[in-house]
Design an enzyme around this catalytic site. Structure first.
Site, PDB file in Angstrom:
ATOM      1  N   ASP A  21       0.831  -1.212   0.000  1.00 12.15           N
ATOM      2  CA  ASP A  21       0.000   0.000   0.000  1.00 12.15           C
ATOM      3  C   ASP A  21       0.867   1.265   0.000  1.00 12.15           C
ATOM      4  O   ASP A  21       2.016   1.233   0.441  1.00 12.15           O
ATOM      5  CB  ASP A  21      -0.925  -0.033   1.230  1.00 12.15           C
ATOM      6  CG  ASP A  21      -2.095   0.925   1.091  1.00 12.15           C
ATOM      7  OD1 ASP A  21      -2.440   1.302  -0.045  1.00 12.15           O
ATOM      8  OD2 ASP A  21      -2.675   1.292   2.129  1.00 12.15           O
ATOM      9  N   GLY A  22       0.282   2.340  -0.501  1.00  7.85           N
ATOM     10  CA  GLY A  22       0.943   3.650  -0.432  1.00  7.85           C
ATOM     11  C   GLY A  22       1.465   4.164  -1.761  1.00  7.85           C
ATOM     12  O   GLY A  22       2.104   5.223  -1.800  1.00  7.85           O
ATOM     13  N   HIS A  38       2.161   3.582  -8.940  1.00 12.35           N
ATOM     14  CA  HIS A  38       2.001   2.144  -9.228  1.00 12.35           C
ATOM     15  C   HIS A  38       3.176   1.653 -10.066  1.00 12.35           C
ATOM     16  O   HIS A  38       3.675   0.540  -9.874  1.00 12.35           O
ATOM     17  CB  HIS A  38       0.676   1.885  -9.951  1.00 12.35           C
ATOM     18  CG  HIS A  38      -0.535   2.250  -9.135  1.00 12.35           C
ATOM     19  ND1 HIS A  38      -0.679   1.851  -7.829  1.00 12.35           N
ATOM     20  CD2 HIS A  38      -1.639   2.983  -9.430  1.00 12.35           C
ATOM     21  CE1 HIS A  38      -1.836   2.322  -7.354  1.00 12.35           C
ATOM     22  NE2 HIS A  38      -2.429   3.008  -8.310  1.00 12.35           N
ATOM     23  N   SER A  66      -7.376  -5.582  -5.088  1.00 10.41           N
ATOM     24  CA  SER A  66      -8.458  -6.174  -4.294  1.00 10.41           C
ATOM     25  C   SER A  66      -9.772  -6.147  -5.065  1.00 10.41           C
ATOM     26  O   SER A  66      -9.914  -5.395  -6.042  1.00 10.41           O
ATOM     27  CB  SER A  66      -8.626  -5.405  -2.978  1.00 10.41           C
ATOM     28  OG  SER A  66      -9.277  -4.164  -3.209  1.00 10.41           O
ATOM     29  N   TRP A  70     -11.789  -2.357  -7.833  1.00  6.44           N
ATOM     30  CA  TRP A  70     -12.530  -2.094  -9.090  1.00  6.44           C
ATOM     31  C   TRP A  70     -13.310  -0.792  -8.990  1.00  6.44           C
ATOM     32  O   TRP A  70     -13.700  -0.218 -10.006  1.00  6.44           O
ATOM     33  CB  TRP A  70     -13.495  -3.240  -9.403  1.00  6.44           C
ATOM     34  CG  TRP A  70     -12.831  -4.533  -9.771  1.00  6.44           C
ATOM     35  CD1 TRP A  70     -12.816  -5.684  -9.029  1.00  6.44           C
ATOM     36  CD2 TRP A  70     -12.105  -4.839 -10.970  1.00  6.44           C
ATOM     37  NE1 TRP A  70     -12.117  -6.670  -9.684  1.00  6.44           N
ATOM     38  CE2 TRP A  70     -11.670  -6.182 -10.877  1.00  6.44           C
ATOM     39  CE3 TRP A  70     -11.776  -4.101 -12.122  1.00  6.44           C
ATOM     40  CZ2 TRP A  70     -10.927  -6.802 -11.874  1.00  6.44           C
ATOM     41  CZ3 TRP A  70     -11.025  -4.724 -13.119  1.00  6.44           C
ATOM     42  CH2 TRP A  70     -10.614  -6.059 -12.989  1.00  6.44           C
ATOM     43  N   LEU A 132      10.812 -20.519  -5.229  1.00  7.61           N
ATOM     44  CA  LEU A 132       9.829 -19.607  -4.634  1.00  7.61           C
ATOM     45  C   LEU A 132       8.456 -19.712  -5.306  1.00  7.61           C
ATOM     46  O   LEU A 132       8.357 -19.691  -6.532  1.00  7.61           O
ATOM     47  CB  LEU A 132      10.333 -18.159  -4.765  1.00  7.61           C
ATOM     48  CG  LEU A 132       9.355 -17.058  -4.338  1.00  7.61           C
ATOM     49  CD1 LEU A 132       9.196 -17.011  -2.827  1.00  7.61           C
ATOM     50  CD2 LEU A 132       9.805 -15.696  -4.856  1.00  7.61           C
ATOM     51  N   ARG A 195      -4.906  -1.935   9.140  1.00  3.03           N
ATOM     52  CA  ARG A 195      -6.071  -2.758   8.793  1.00  3.03           C
ATOM     53  C   ARG A 195      -5.672  -3.820   7.785  1.00  3.03           C
ATOM     54  O   ARG A 195      -4.618  -3.738   7.148  1.00  3.03           O
ATOM     55  CB  ARG A 195      -7.215  -1.891   8.253  1.00  3.03           C
ATOM     56  CG  ARG A 195      -6.835  -0.992   7.080  1.00  3.03           C
ATOM     57  CD  ARG A 195      -8.052  -0.205   6.568  1.00  3.03           C
ATOM     58  NE  ARG A 195      -7.679   0.774   5.551  1.00  3.03           N
ATOM     59  CZ  ARG A 195      -7.589   2.088   5.767  1.00  3.03           C
ATOM     60  NH1 ARG A 195      -7.856   2.605   6.956  1.00  3.03           N
ATOM     61  NH2 ARG A 195      -7.237   2.902   4.785  1.00  3.03           N
ATOM     62  N   SER A 197      -7.904  -4.845   5.233  1.00  2.36           N
ATOM     63  CA  SER A 197      -8.529  -4.550   3.933  1.00  2.36           C
ATOM     64  C   SER A 197      -8.924  -5.821   3.169  1.00  2.36           C
ATOM     65  O   SER A 197      -8.572  -5.992   2.000  1.00  2.36           O
ATOM     66  CB  SER A 197      -7.599  -3.670   3.074  1.00  2.36           C
ATOM     67  OG  SER A 197      -7.261  -2.485   3.748  1.00  2.36           O
ATOM     68  N   GLU A 208       1.840 -13.096  12.219  1.00  4.98           N
ATOM     69  CA  GLU A 208       2.442 -11.926  12.853  1.00  4.98           C
ATOM     70  C   GLU A 208       2.282 -10.766  11.879  1.00  4.98           C
ATOM     71  O   GLU A 208       2.501 -10.932  10.669  1.00  4.98           O
ATOM     72  CB  GLU A 208       3.934 -12.176  13.118  1.00  4.98           C
ATOM     73  CG  GLU A 208       4.197 -13.254  14.147  1.00  4.98           C
ATOM     74  CD  GLU A 208       3.650 -12.888  15.525  1.00  4.98           C
ATOM     75  OE1 GLU A 208       3.658 -11.700  15.880  1.00  4.98           O
ATOM     76  OE2 GLU A 208       3.195 -13.812  16.233  1.00  4.98           O
TER      77      GLU A 208
HETATM   78  C1  IPE Z   1      -5.280  -2.799  -0.090  1.00  4.67           C
HETATM   79  O1  IPE Z   1      -5.012  -1.449  -0.258  1.00  4.67           O
HETATM   80  C2  IPE Z   1      -5.282  -3.494  -1.408  1.00  4.67           C
HETATM   81  C3  IPE Z   1      -3.976  -3.615  -2.066  1.00  4.67           C
HETATM   82  C4  IPE Z   1      -2.830  -3.264  -1.551  1.00  4.67           C
HETATM   83  C5  IPE Z   1      -4.009  -4.214  -3.371  1.00  4.67           C
HETATM   84  P1  IPE Z   1      -6.182  -0.379  -0.364  1.00  4.67           P
HETATM   85  O2  IPE Z   1      -5.536   0.931  -0.576  1.00  4.67           O
HETATM   86  O3  IPE Z   1      -7.177  -0.806  -1.374  1.00  4.67           O
HETATM   87  O4  IPE Z   1      -6.852  -0.479   1.071  1.00  4.67           O
HETATM   88  P2  IPE Z   1      -7.815   0.538   1.823  1.00  4.67           P
HETATM   89  O5  IPE Z   1      -8.902   0.923   0.878  1.00  4.67           O
HETATM   90  O6  IPE Z   1      -7.002   1.735   2.214  1.00  4.67           O
HETATM   91  O7  IPE Z   1      -8.295  -0.199   3.025  1.00  4.67           O
HETATM   92  C1  IPE Z   2      -1.678   0.202  -3.301  1.00  2.97           C
HETATM   93  O1  IPE Z   2      -1.450   1.552  -3.333  1.00  2.97           O
HETATM   94  C2  IPE Z   2      -1.854  -0.400  -4.667  1.00  2.97           C
HETATM   95  C3  IPE Z   2      -3.244  -0.788  -4.954  1.00  2.97           C
HETATM   96  C4  IPE Z   2      -4.242  -0.750  -4.117  1.00  2.97           C
HETATM   97  C5  IPE Z   2      -3.517  -1.260  -6.299  1.00  2.97           C
HETATM   98  P1  IPE Z   2      -2.649   2.591  -3.297  1.00  2.97           P
HETATM   99  O2  IPE Z   2      -3.028   2.946  -4.679  1.00  2.97           O
HETATM  100  O3  IPE Z   2      -3.755   2.112  -2.443  1.00  2.97           O
HETATM  101  O4  IPE Z   2      -1.930   3.829  -2.595  1.00  2.97           O
HETATM  102  P2  IPE Z   2      -2.578   4.839  -1.557  1.00  2.97           P
HETATM  103  O5  IPE Z   2      -3.074   4.038  -0.391  1.00  2.97           O
HETATM  104  O6  IPE Z   2      -3.680   5.545  -2.266  1.00  2.97           O
HETATM  105  O7  IPE Z   2      -1.447   5.736  -1.182  1.00  2.97           O
HETATM  106 MG    MG Z   3      -4.197   2.333  -0.477  1.00  2.00          MG
END
Ligand code: IPE
Ligand code: IPE
Ligand code: MG
Length: 248
Positions: A21-22, A38, A66, A70, A132, A195, A197, A208
């Protein structure tokens, strides 16, 4: 390169799952389009897959998309799908060279046809690899996975092929996408959110959890090793007392 000096090779997690994430915030904080985050995230994927392989982690699951993702703007979704397709195409040779076996969890049928084909090809071509296991979570939602398993078992019961008492934790787990894989020992989440998610809710029972503020594009091999080192310092009690676990 073998495993880092920091790590105890006898206590490696058998399965690491990562909520990557991020990406969006990483890009936005630099005045870039989210999609650039991305794109940068794909580089981190390459880096961490290599690290996991070299350290000797048997299974690496990456939450890439996830079932809820979508709902994002169509341009972001199609950008992500293009990145996924390019990644699969460009990595196939490297996966074969490095004895990596590709797997996928999630609703493959919801992916665009072209990507599904590329994915199926890579899964089939790498099926004989013994190193792997790289498990990509694509259009994955844990509740959907659990409901799907329950429905399958209910249908078998109705058809007289299964008795309700044969529904056990073990047989149920065998109907999940992760059938045959060990539960994750360690779940890493980048981007700082506390979380899950909708990720591996069943399988995460005793995982863990390691959360870092670092956004996925900035996550390094060093951070990955540090997460594993932290995991190795934790005492996993599985409901017992600390003394019991220590054999006292
Ligand atoms: C979780 O990240 C899904 C992926 C990393 C693919 P999200 O950015 O979708 O999660 P939420 O919406 O902040 O919970
Ligand atoms: C995770 O990064 C990648 C996917 C969910 C596909 P995000 O796109 O959720 O990045 P933030 O949480 O908005 O920073
Ligand atoms: Mg995110």
């Amino acid at each position: 390169m073998s495993t880092s000096l920091e790590l105890d090779e006898k206590k490696l997690p058998q399965h690491i799952a990562i909520i990557m994430d991020g990406n969006g915030r990483w890009a936005q904080s630099r005045g870039l389009m989210r999609l650039m985050g991305h794109k940068a995230g794909v580089k981190t994927v390459q880096l961490i897959v290599k690290a996991a392989r070299e350290i000797g982690i048997p299974v690496l699951t990456l939450y890439a998309f996830s079932s809820e993702n979508w709902k994002r703007p169509a341009t972001e979704v199609s950008g992500l799908m293009t990145l996924l397709k390019n990644y699969l195409e460009s990595e196939l040779i490297s996966m074969l060279d490095n004895n990596i076996r590709l797997r996928c969890i999630g609703r493959k049928e919801n992916l665009p046809g072209e990507i599904r084909e590329t994915l199926e090809t890579s899964i089939a071509r790498t099926a004989a690899s013994t190193g792997l296991v790289l498990n990509l979570a694509l259009s994955y939602g844990s509740r959907d996975e659990i409901v799907g398993a329950a429905r399958e078992m209910a249908e078998l019961c109705l058809a007289g092929k299964l008795r309700p008492e044969e529904i056990t934790e073990q047989s149920f787990a065998g109907r999940l996408y992760t059938a045959g894989l060990p539960d994750p020992d360690l779940i890493i989440r980048t981007g700082g959110e506390f979380r899950l998610s909708n990720f591996l809710l069943w399988q995460a029972s005793y995982a863990e959890i390691f959360i870092t503020e670092t956004h996925w594009p900035d996550f390094t091999r060093k951070d990955f090793v540090a997460a594993i080192a932290t995991f190795q310092k934790r005492q996993r009690r599985f409901g017992k007392t600390g003394d019991q676990v220590n054999g006292n």
